[in-house]
Design an enzyme around this catalytic site. Structure first.
Site: not given
Ligand code: FNR
Length: 363
Positions: A157, A166, A253, A286, A307
């Site tokens: 990432t 946030r 993200h 999304g 996600g």
């Molecule tokens: C994430 N995302 C995320 N990405 C990552 O690389 N490591 C992580 O630990 C996390 N943790 C995380 C927690 C929560 C609660 C959310 C909502 C998101 C980002 C995730 O991999 C992804 O990019 C997004 O969630 C995609 O968007 P949608 O599907 O949630 O809209």
């Protein structure tokens, strides 16, 4: 009851009812004004489909191939943190659901179950997502444990040199529990008098000096292919190719890092053009409908990652909820393909064109 649920978005309502406010807000929220969070969904909705008719769609091929692994549909599970805050079985339930759906789960570095526990919970193909901390020995430890446990790729990432702001977490004073993968390596209990200890913890630990040069270091500590997650520009896509990334994940993200970045679907084509066909380009952010998956494939993604809907399914119904979310998206994609005149998810991108001012996908 899960049987009565007819769309993925309904799981969000159930999750909100099931979870304490602090955890729901953590999962649902984004950075600052949450502009990007909303745009990720809205920009999918702006794209209009122009279907072809009288195509024989009696048989539709949904499966695709990611780095040599066949999955039942081009829909994977994004890495998201701390599933045990959503459900007591946490990542173990999510992993079993991924296996049942014959798809790939990317386990988060910040998981609430260890790489070893998740690997032994099912025999699905799994990738491991890595954050790089200032303490590089932690990355070495985790990457080597993931490799030994049978994970098939590392997902680096790249969009988190520091944590996005946030505001819901700050207000709720969101607390990070001890991260399971770091037990015995590092305590994740960082006190914060300002609000979210998540922010304090991340800012204390993340390595903000991580740069393109470090990909060579990462390659030196693993034989696994490395995908880079968090690419939003053609320039960075080109750099990722230069450093030998095995795949790219177009991601902001889920709107949790830099606010006012573009929706991922808006920059997908630019990244795909820069990458050519050299490595797979995946997209997240999304995706809530089969039509969203279809649009991403038509604009050149090899697959999408989901996600929040997975977490909402988990919070509402455990493993069965995650399975339901994945099945609903797959079924909707299949229906979309049939109604749009497509037989195979693999060739979608060959037939698409986009009209820029009024986005329309001509099938
Ligand atoms: C994430 N995302 C995320 N990405 C990552 O690389 N490591 C992580 O630990 C996390 N943790 C995380 C927690 C929560 C609660 C959310 C909502 C998101 C980002 C995730 O991999 C992804 O990019 C997004 O969630 C995609 O968007 P949608 O599907 O949630 O809209």
């Amino acid at each position: 009851m899960a049987d009565e649920i007819v769309s993925v978005n309904e799981f969000q309502v159930l999750a909100r009812q099931a979870l304490p406010k602090m955890y729901y807000d953590f999962y649902a929220g984004g950075a600052e004004d949450e502009h990007t969070l909303k745009k990720n969904v809205q920009e999918f909705q702006r794209i209009i489909l122009q279907p072809r008719v009288l195509v024989d769609v009696s048989s539709i091929a949904m499966s695709t191939n990611i780095l040599g692994y066949t999955i039942s549909a081009p829909i994977m599970i994004a890495p998201t943190a701390m599933h045990k805050l959503a459900h007591p079985e946490g990542e173990l339930a999510t992993a079993r659901a991924a296996a049942a759906c014959n798809t790939i789960m990317i386990l988060s570095f910040s998981a609430s179950a260890s790489v070893e526990e998740v690997a032994s919970s099912c025999n699905a193909v799994q990738f491991f997502q890595l954050y790089v901390y200032k303490r590089r020995d932690i990355a070495v430890n985790l990457v080597q444990r993931a490799e030994k446990s049978g994970y098939k790729a590392i997902v680096l990432t790249s969009d988190t040199p520091r944590l996005g702001r946030r505001e819901a977490d700050i207000k709720n004073k969101m607390i990070v529990p001890q991260l399971k993968n770091l037990e015995g390596l590092m305590s994740t209990a960082v006190a914060s008098d300002k609000g979210s200890n998540l922010e304090a913890y991340a800012n204390e630990t993340m390595d903000p000096s991580l740069s393109w040069r470090d990909i060579a270091w990462l390659k030196s500590i693993t034989n696994l292919p490395i995908l880079i997650k968090g690419i939003l520009t053609r320039e960075d896509a080109t750099k990722a190719m230069e450093v030998g990334a095995a795949g790219i994940i177009v991601s902001n993200h889920g709107g949790r890092q830099l606010d006012y970045t573009p929706a991922t679907i808006s920059v997908l084509e630019e990244v795909v053009q820069a990458v050519g066909r050299k490595v797979p380009v995946l997209l997240d952010g999304g995706v809530r409908r089969g039509t969203d998956v279809f649009k991403a494939l038509a604009l050149g993604a090899q697959a999408v990652l989901v996600g929040r809907p997975v977490i909402y399914g988990l919070a509402a119904k455990g493993e069965a909820g995650v399975r339901k979310v994945m099945h609903m998206l797959k079924d909707e994609l299949e229906l979309t393909m049939a109604l749009a005149g497509y037989r195979s998810s693999r060739i979608l991108k060959l037939h698409s064109s986009i009209v820029s001012d009024h986005p329309m996908l001509t099938c």
